[in-house]
Design an enzyme around this catalytic site. Structure first.
Site, PDB file in Angstrom:
ATOM      1  N   ASP A   1       0.820  -1.216   0.000  1.00 53.73           N
ATOM      2  CA  ASP A   1       0.000   0.000   0.000  1.00 53.73           C
ATOM      3  C   ASP A   1       0.855   1.267   0.000  1.00 53.73           C
ATOM      4  O   ASP A   1       2.077   1.216   0.206  1.00 53.73           O
ATOM      5  CB  ASP A   1      -0.968  -0.002   1.197  1.00 53.73           C
ATOM      6  CG  ASP A   1      -0.307  -0.428   2.506  1.00 53.73           C
ATOM      7  OD1 ASP A   1       0.932  -0.463   2.565  1.00 53.73           O
ATOM      8  OD2 ASP A   1      -1.042  -0.726   3.463  1.00 53.73           O
TER       9      ASP A   1
ATOM     10  N   ASP B   1      -7.295  -2.533  14.441  1.00 58.80           N
ATOM     11  CA  ASP B   1      -8.686  -2.828  14.051  1.00 58.80           C
ATOM     12  C   ASP B   1      -8.780  -4.101  13.203  1.00 58.80           C
ATOM     13  O   ASP B   1      -9.815  -4.381  12.605  1.00 58.80           O
ATOM     14  CB  ASP B   1      -9.293  -1.641  13.281  1.00 58.80           C
ATOM     15  CG  ASP B   1      -8.547  -1.321  11.989  1.00 58.80           C
ATOM     16  OD1 ASP B   1      -7.576  -2.038  11.659  1.00 58.80           O
ATOM     17  OD2 ASP B   1      -8.935  -0.365  11.300  1.00 58.80           O
TER      18      ASP B   1
ATOM     19  N   HIS C   1      -7.051  -4.831  10.485  1.00 64.51           N
ATOM     20  CA  HIS C   1      -6.846  -4.713   9.023  1.00 64.51           C
ATOM     21  C   HIS C   1      -5.554  -5.378   8.569  1.00 64.51           C
ATOM     22  O   HIS C   1      -4.593  -5.471   9.332  1.00 64.51           O
ATOM     23  CB  HIS C   1      -6.917  -3.249   8.557  1.00 64.51           C
ATOM     24  CG  HIS C   1      -5.784  -2.365   8.992  1.00 64.51           C
ATOM     25  ND1 HIS C   1      -5.934  -1.007   9.171  1.00 64.51           N
ATOM     26  CD2 HIS C   1      -4.483  -2.619   9.276  1.00 64.51           C
ATOM     27  CE1 HIS C   1      -4.782  -0.482   9.524  1.00 64.51           C
ATOM     28  NE2 HIS C   1      -3.891  -1.444   9.599  1.00 64.51           N
TER      29      HIS C   1
HETATM   30  P1  PGA Z   1       2.336  -1.404  12.677  1.00 65.45           P
HETATM   31  O1  PGA Z   1       1.148  -1.348  11.616  1.00 65.45           O
HETATM   32  O2  PGA Z   1       3.266  -2.472  12.219  1.00 65.45           O
HETATM   33  O3  PGA Z   1       2.969  -0.048  12.632  1.00 65.45           O
HETATM   34  O4  PGA Z   1       1.715  -1.720  14.005  1.00 65.45           O
HETATM   35  C1  PGA Z   1       0.570  -2.523  11.188  1.00 65.45           C
HETATM   36  C2  PGA Z   1      -0.627  -2.237  10.296  1.00 65.45           C
HETATM   37  O5  PGA Z   1      -1.354  -1.274  10.551  1.00 65.45           O
HETATM   38  O6  PGA Z   1      -0.843  -3.005   9.352  1.00 65.45           O
END
Ligand code: PGA
Length: 262
Positions: free
Chosen positions: A67, A136, A138
């Site tokens: 992304d 959440d 995702h």
């Molecule tokens: P993070 O993000 O590794 O910074 O916790 C993970 C995500 O939101 O996919």
């Protein structure tokens, strides 16, 4: 779905790097799906170390990132282009022309997303996809409610995600509210999925993804539908799993696993 609970974040990162190295040993021209965020930083450090000290070779590798924020130039310090360069790409030998990251500046999102999907196909599909998980639930920017069949597209970020990100931007900057993200359906087509999660703040999402129902409200739960997925957790991230002892037992008794010494 294989659930592996590692003692520490460092152990988890080393274990994840071993999976990547195994993939490259089997297939030197593997197509890797890469993720950003704080979680895979340790994995990338270990890959850089293996490249420098053990000659782990990326010269035939192709990469696709999950992304990118819409509206950020490649050189913006919060862009995922910048993140990937700083944390991995500048220190390993992937040919620049083999690196794919969704564009934050394209004006034609629909055409770009169709091209991205096509390019994954042209390169033979993703062999190993690295994933993080949001609080959440995702994966990539497939926020709650994203179709489990979704493809690469422009996505409005959830309010909480935008708030969480605000701290990384200065006051005079606009915090991105859109991203281009691979879809859940795109991710499920990878030959192998490897999801990493670290820290207590991920424990609830991890438990729902692994032990809850498959639901678009927790897009990481889609890993339950994949035939070859591994979930690497550190102890705090595993803290809310009900079947924790079972996962450990399975790991200790895998076919071919060495018998415990008596
Ligand atoms: P993070 O993000 O590794 O910074 O916790 C993970 C995500 O939101 O996919």
């Amino acid at each position: 779905m294989e659930v592996i609970i590692c003692k520490t974040y460092e152990d988890m990162s080393v274990r994840a790097a071993r999976e990547v190295a195994n993939a490259l040993n089997t297939k030197p021209n593997a197509v890797l799906g890469l993720a950003t965020g704080s979680t895979p930083v340790g994995l990338y450090e270990e890959l850089v170390r293996r490249h420098r000290e053990e000659g782990l070779d990326f010269s035939q590798v192709t990469t696709f990132n999950l992304d990118e924020y819409v509206g950020l130039r490649d050189d913006h310090p919060q862009s995922y282009h910048y993140f990937m360069k700083e944390h991995l790409l500048k220190d390993i030998n992937v040919p620049p022309q083999n690196v794919h990251i969704p564009s934050g500046t394209t004006r034609n999102h629909i055409a770009f997303c169709a091209w991205y999907e096509e390019r994954i196909r042209e390169c033979g599909g993703i062999d190993l996809q690295v994933l993080g998980i949001g609080g959440d639930g995702h994966i990539a920017f497939n926020e709650p409610g994203s179709s489990l069949g979704s493809r690469t597209r422009i996505k409005t970020l959830a309010e909480q995600t935008i708030k969480d990100n605000a701290r990384f931007f200065s006051e005079d900057e606009e915090v991105p509210i859109y991203a281009i993200t691979m879809g859940v359906g795109t991710i499920l087509e990878a030959r192998k999925l490897m999801l990493l999660a670290s820290g207590e703040n991920k424990a609830e999402a991890v438990a729902q993804a692994i032990e809850g129902p498959v639901t678009s409200m927790i897009t990481a739960s889609a890993l339950q539908l994949h035939h070859d997925s591994v979930i690497l957790l550190d102890e705090p991230a595993a803290g809310k799993l009900k079947m924790r002892d079972y996962y450990q037992w399975i790991q200790d008794n895998k076919p071919g696993a060495p018998k415990a010494e008596v």
